[in-house]
Design a protein around this motif. Structure first.
Motif, PDB file in Angstrom:
ATOM      1  N   UNK A 296       0.839  -1.205   0.000  1.00 16.68           N
ATOM      2  CA  UNK A 296       0.000   0.000   0.000  1.00 16.68           C
ATOM      3  C   UNK A 296       0.880   1.264   0.000  1.00 16.68           C
ATOM      4  N   UNK A 297       0.256   2.427  -0.401  1.00 19.33           N
ATOM      5  CA  UNK A 297       1.001   3.692  -0.529  1.00 19.33           C
ATOM      6  C   UNK A 297       1.461   4.180   0.836  1.00 19.33           C
ATOM      7  N   UNK A 298       2.741   4.520   0.843  1.00 17.62           N
ATOM      8  CA  UNK A 298       3.331   5.112   2.056  1.00 17.62           C
ATOM      9  C   UNK A 298       3.508   6.597   1.766  1.00 17.62           C
ATOM     10  N   UNK A 299       2.902   7.513   2.584  1.00 19.89           N
ATOM     11  CA  UNK A 299       2.923   8.973   2.330  1.00 19.89           C
ATOM     12  C   UNK A 299       3.975   9.654   3.216  1.00 19.89           C
ATOM     13  N   UNK A 300       4.594  10.663   2.636  1.00 20.23           N
ATOM     14  CA  UNK A 300       5.491  11.541   3.429  1.00 20.23           C
ATOM     15  C   UNK A 300       4.639  12.529   4.201  1.00 20.23           C
ATOM     16  N   UNK A 301       5.297  13.265   5.043  1.00 20.22           N
ATOM     17  CA  UNK A 301       4.600  14.384   5.681  1.00 20.22           C
ATOM     18  C   UNK A 301       4.373  15.480   4.642  1.00 20.22           C
ATOM     19  N   UNK A 302       3.315  16.331   4.893  1.00 17.15           N
ATOM     20  CA  UNK A 302       3.048  17.443   3.979  1.00 17.15           C
ATOM     21  C   UNK A 302       4.206  18.443   4.012  1.00 17.15           C
ATOM     22  N   UNK A 303       4.431  19.084   2.822  1.00 15.55           N
ATOM     23  CA  UNK A 303       5.460  20.142   2.778  1.00 15.55           C
ATOM     24  C   UNK A 303       4.958  21.392   3.470  1.00 15.55           C
ATOM     25  N   UNK A 304       5.874  22.284   3.724  1.00 18.85           N
ATOM     26  CA  UNK A 304       5.461  23.612   4.199  1.00 18.85           C
ATOM     27  C   UNK A 304       4.694  24.293   3.074  1.00 18.85           C
ATOM     28  N   UNK A 305       3.655  25.115   3.428  1.00 17.69           N
ATOM     29  CA  UNK A 305       2.872  25.766   2.382  1.00 17.69           C
ATOM     30  C   UNK A 305       3.664  26.889   1.700  1.00 17.69           C
ATOM     31  N   UNK A 306       3.345  27.167   0.461  1.00 18.98           N
ATOM     32  CA  UNK A 306       3.928  28.279  -0.320  1.00 18.98           C
ATOM     33  C   UNK A 306       2.778  29.130  -0.818  1.00 18.98           C
ATOM     34  N   UNK A 307       2.836  30.449  -0.483  1.00 20.95           N
ATOM     35  CA  UNK A 307       1.773  31.374  -0.870  1.00 20.95           C
ATOM     36  C   UNK A 307       2.104  31.975  -2.237  1.00 20.95           C
ATOM     37  N   UNK A 308       1.181  31.863  -3.186  1.00 17.61           N
ATOM     38  CA  UNK A 308       1.332  32.422  -4.529  1.00 17.61           C
ATOM     39  C   UNK A 308       0.289  33.519  -4.704  1.00 17.61           C
TER      40      UNK A 308
END
Length: 989
Positions: free
Chosen positions: A95-107
């Motif tokens: 099954x899929x192993x997920x990383x932690x979410x990245x820091x957000x980037x504001x555009x």
């Protein structure tokens, strides 16, 4: 499968499980999206692989972005065109192993609307305390509800306001202001252009100026008020005391904002104001405006002297013309260090340098009514006490005469003059002592020492005494300057004496004075001895005698004697005659200096070659150790080539000139101690021929020199300059050949025989011997062509007469005679060689069967007959010399040149010289007869001496003009040569 068969173990694989879940990293190539643009986002998990990336915008949801939300550029990279907050994460495996979410980037997406900052009021500079407003306006914003962001950030409260109002400005409000509008969290305009606001902490001060400070009755003055570096001001005007009410249109004419015209005198101010409420500047400085009345002020100086001296007393006055009974107050203007008081008179009891300056004044009737300033008067005070100047129309006067004296003080006036004679005393001269011609001029008739000085003012201010002027009474005795030795020119280093002699001086004791234009002043002696003269001693010298018993009585100045001292040591010029020798002939040396009559004695030297230094040493000739009075010297019995020098000396101690340049007398005689041979052995050579000169004799060191037809010897006359010297042989470079006389010089000081060598550019040359041939020896002459052989008959000429014309190509003489001597040339196929001189040397037999007395008698008889015939032919007056021109038969072309060759009259007599001169036949016969060469023959007794008789001098001159087609033979000369020959007396005549 067998239980006991297997593969080898595989390479090990290291598995490293990490306890921490990895975190994705999100990057954007930029944070803002321009209108119609996009931003590229990149997601990665370092350092690992095999990941697939999931993208999110806004809140994190279970559904990631898809291709409808954003173009997927590559695995881990997408392009977005909407503003927002973006995340990403990676996943892999099943099954899929997920990383932690990245820091957000504001555009942020940039909108096309434009933000503009405005300032109200729009002044470039704001002053502390003023009120102003900053606004942010969105162009094309429509009904959009905008929020606003400002820089600096302190203005961002609240964000809904587009206006920032400052009620009371301070320095802290200074800065750069810009703004932008935001429609939502991720959509906004660009930042506006910056507006710079400067708030000054100091209240500004108005500046008031006037086009003039005073005006005549009926006139006006224009006043201008301004506040620098700012705008928006309205100006307020005041006169007299500052009041709450400014001037209005009844008080002044308002020309423009900031400029009025006034026609009343007074003290004026102004200030500026702007804004609501009004913000006022500080008051300007006051400007006083004077109304000029027609009365005129004048400054006068008493006494009125152009220059005042330190210590004098003077008065300055201010006078008002037509002032009437008005009570005036006076104002002075000056550039000096002292300011006069407000009085009409300024008295300076003791002037100083600091009182110097320009002075002017005016009169004031009230505070704002006055005259114009007077014209300036310049007062110059000199710190130095002036000195009187005394002059005399002459310093010497004869008995019964007088002298006019003049006294003056330059650049000033008002002086009275006081005169003194002898010692300075308290009593000046009066009318009994001198005739007073005018103020500053007297006439005196007594010798003596005179002074003067000036005085002026009350009390009297005196100048310094003038320099003394000595007035001399002239006596009739005459002074004369003599120079010993009395030479017209003196040379640096010589000793001379100048004497001052008083004619008819008797027993009077004299003191002497000298006057000279030289750098050295003689002492007060009758004699001035210069032991070593320099060029600085040059000049005119004159003297006079003064009686010791009467110091103001003297002779007149002597006539000047001019002394010229030459810096350069003189160099004499030596000449030798003849240039070519016959064996045993005498040589006459002549030494010439610049001034031959100036006491010179002459010293004669033999030149000795010094090969190491390319120069000539010198050895005194016999009888020359003390010098000779004559400037000529005869060397007897010279047989070989030799060099000579001379120098002159004079005075005590003896002053010597430089040595002359060496001069040479050449001999063709060959001798064993030093000899020169030529290869090829001929006189004429083609320019392309290789010619070598060989030196032989009693030395191992040699040098070769030449003397060209330019008759100048220099360093370039050595072989090393025109050839190659190898041992004792000099090889002439083909491009350096020159018609010249060549000879050798040895390291032991010997000179070789000399030879003539000529170069020919013609196609044909004559082959003839270089050295003289001995009488009785065979000799052969031939022609040589430059490139081919002789193919036809050859013609031979002697002295331009054809002597052989046949198929023989050589001229052979089996036993040469003295009569065969002469100029030879050859001709072949119409081409003619240059001519060369062949010299025949007479051999001297050791014994003779013919009795000597018989030979002598025959010779003397023949000579006597010849002389009588010549005398009869010309029949000259007594003591005169006959001239018999003899033209040659041939008039062939050739240059006019002289040749000397040894000639024998008979066996046993001394060798003499005859001169043969060639000429160029380009004139008529009358012109040809003007080219004369004179030969003089001296006949001497060679028999036994009996009774001595005084010889009678008879001069016999003859001229032979021989035309030549070639080059010169030995001893060629371009000028007419004269030789004198005197008949001897030993023949019993």
């Amino acid at each position: 499968m067998a239980l006991y068969s297997s593969t080898e173990w595989s390479d090990p694989f290291t598995l490293t499980p990490s306890a921490q879940r990895p975190k994705a990293q999100l990057r954007a190539d930029r944070r803002t999206i321009p209108a119609g643009g996009s931003v590229t986002l990149s997601c990665s998990v370092n350092p690992s692989s095999g990941w697939k990336y999931f993208w999110y915008r806004g809140e994190k949801t279970s559904e990631p972005l898809n291709t409808q939300d954003a173009p997927f550029i590559s695995d881990g990279q997408i392009s977005v065109s909407q503003g927002g907050l973006y995340w990403c994460r990676g996943g892999r495996g099943d099954p899929v192993y997920y990383t932690e979410d990245s820091d957000p980037v504001s555009i942020n997406k940039i909108m096309s609307n434009r933000a503009v900052v405005t300032l109200q009021p729009n002044w470039l500079q704001i002053f502390s305390g003023e009120k102003f407003t900053v606004r942010c306006e969105i162009q094309g914003g429509g009904d959009t509800k905008w929020t606003y962001e400002w820089t600096p950030a302190k203005l961002n409260r609240p964000t809904t306001d587009n206006e920032y109002r400052i009620i009371r400005a301070t320095v802290s409000h200074s800065g750069d202001y810009s703004c932008k509008g935001r429609r939502d969290s991720y959509s906004s305009t660009k930042w506006s252009d910056v507006i710079k606001l400067t708030v000054s902490s100091q209240r500004p001060k108005a500046e008031l100026s006037a086009d003039r400070r005073d005006f005549p009755a009926g006139g006006s003055v224009t006043l201008s008020c301004s506040v620098n570096l700012s705008s928006g001001w309205k100006y307020f005007w005041y006169r007299g005391e500052k009041t709450s009410e400014p001037l209005n249109t009844q008080d002044a004419v308002f020309i423009s904002d900031g400029q009025i015209s006034v026609s009343q005198g007074g003290l004026y101010w102004c200030r500026g104001g702007r804004g609501d409420p009004v913000y006022y500047t500080e008051d300007s400085d006051a400007v006083g405006i004077d109304k000029i009345i027609p009365n005129r002020a004048v400054v006068t100086l008493q006494p009125n002297w152009s220059e005042i001296y330190s210590g004098e007393t003077i008065t300055l006055r201010c006078e008002i013309k037509n002032g009437g009974d008005t009570e005036w107050e006076y104002e002075w203007k000056t550039t000096s260090s002292y300011k006069p008081l407000k009085d009409s008179e300024y008295r300076i009891k003791y002037a100083y340098l600091s009182h110097s300056g320009d002075y002017s004044c005016k009169g004031r009737r009230d505070s704002y009514s006055s005259t114009e300033l007077s014209d300036v008067i310049t007062l110059t005070v000199s710190s130095q006490r002036p000195k009187a100047e005394l002059s005399a129309d002459r310093r010497d006067f004869p008995a019964g005469g007088s002298v006019t004296l003049s006294c003056s003080v330059n650049l000033s006036s008002g002086w009275k003059y006081f005169w003194y004679r002898g010692e300075k005393t308290s009593e000046p001269l009066n009318t009994q002592d001198a005739v007073f011609i005018s103020d500053g001029q007297i006439s005196v008739s007594q010798g003596g020492l005179y002074w003067c000085r000036g005085g002026r003012g009350d009390p009297v201010y005196y100048t310094e005494h003038s320099n003394a002027v000595s007035i001399n009474k002239i006596i009739p005795n005459r002074a004369v300057v003599t120079l010993q030795p009395n030479w017209s020119e003196i040379y640096s280093g010589e000793t001379i004496t100048l004497r001052c002699e008083i004619k008819d001086g008797g027993d009077t004791e004299w003191e002497y004075e000298w006057e000279t234009t030289s750098s050295y002043k003689p002492l007060k002696d009758s004699e001035y001895r210069i032991r070593s003269a320099y060029s600085s001693h040059s000049g005119d010298y004159s003297c006079k005698g003064r009686m010791k018993s009467a110091q103001q009585t003297s002779t007149d100045w002597s006539d000047p004697v001019k002394l010229t001292v030459s810096y350069n040591r003189p160099q004499p010029v030596l000449t030798v005659s003849p240039s070519w020798l016959s064996p045993g002939a005498s040589v006459t040396l002549s030494c010439r200096v610049k001034d031959p009559s100036a006491g010179w004695r002459f010293f004669w030297f033999k030149a000795v070659p010094k090969l190491s230094g390319n120069y000539y040493d010198q050895e005194l000739l016999p009888g020359s150790s003390n010098g000779t009075e004559q400037d000529s010297y005869i060397v007897h019995g010279q047989t070989h080539t030799a060099g000579y020098k001379c120098r002159a000396g004079r005075g005590d101690p003896v002053y010597y000139t430089s040595y002359s340049e060496p001069k040479f007398v050449w001999s063709a005689d060959f001798h064993s101690s030093a000899s020169l041979t030529v290869s090829p052995d001929r006189v004429q050579h083609f320019t392309s021929d290789s010619v070598s000169l060989s030196c032989e004799g009693n030395s191992t060191e040699w040098r070769v020199r030449r003397f060209t037809k330019d008759r100048y010897l220099s360093y370039s006359s050595y072989c090393s300059y025109w050839g190659t010297m190898t041992g004792s042989t000099c090889s002439i470079n083909s491009n350096q050949q020159s018609d010249a006389v060549y000879w050798c010089e040895s390291g032991s000081g010997e000179f070789s025989n000399a030879v003539n060598i000529t170069k020919q550019n013609e196609h044909i040359i004559l082959v003839s011997p270089v050295r003289p041939v001995t009488e009785g020896d065979p000799v052969s002459l031939s022609c040589k062509l430059k490139r081919e052989k002789l193919v036809s008959d050859v013609f031979f000429y002697r002295n331009d007469k054809l002597i052989q014309n046949d198929s023989r190509r050589e001229l052979n003489i089996s036993a040469v005679l003295k009569s065969d001597e002469g100029f030879y040339k050859c001709q072949h196929s119409g081409e003619e060689s240059a001519q060369s001189w062949m010299s025949v040397k007479v051999s001297r037999p050791e014994s003779s069967s013919v009795p000597v007395p018989l030979i002598v008698g025959l010779v003397c008889g023949i000579v006597l007959i010849l002389l009588l015939l010549l005398l009869y032919r010309y029949r000259p007056s007594k003591d005169s010399c006959s001239i018999r021109p003899i033209q040659s038969e041939s008039t062939n072309r050739g240059s006019a040149e002289n040749y000397s060759s040894p000639v024998h009259v008979a066996a046993g007599d001394a060798p003499l010289y005859e001169t043969i001169k060639g000429f160029e036949n380009t004139q008529s016969v009358a012109d040809e007869s003007q080219d004369f060469t004179y030969s003089l023959i001296e006949l001497k007794n060679i028999g036994k001496k009996k009774k001595r008789h005084e010889p009678e001098e008879v001069c016999v001159y003859s001229e032979v003009n021989a035309g030549t087609a070639g080059k010169s033979p030995p001893a060629a000369a371009n000028e007419t040569v004269y030789s004198e020959v005197k008949p001897g007396t030993a023949l019993g005549l």
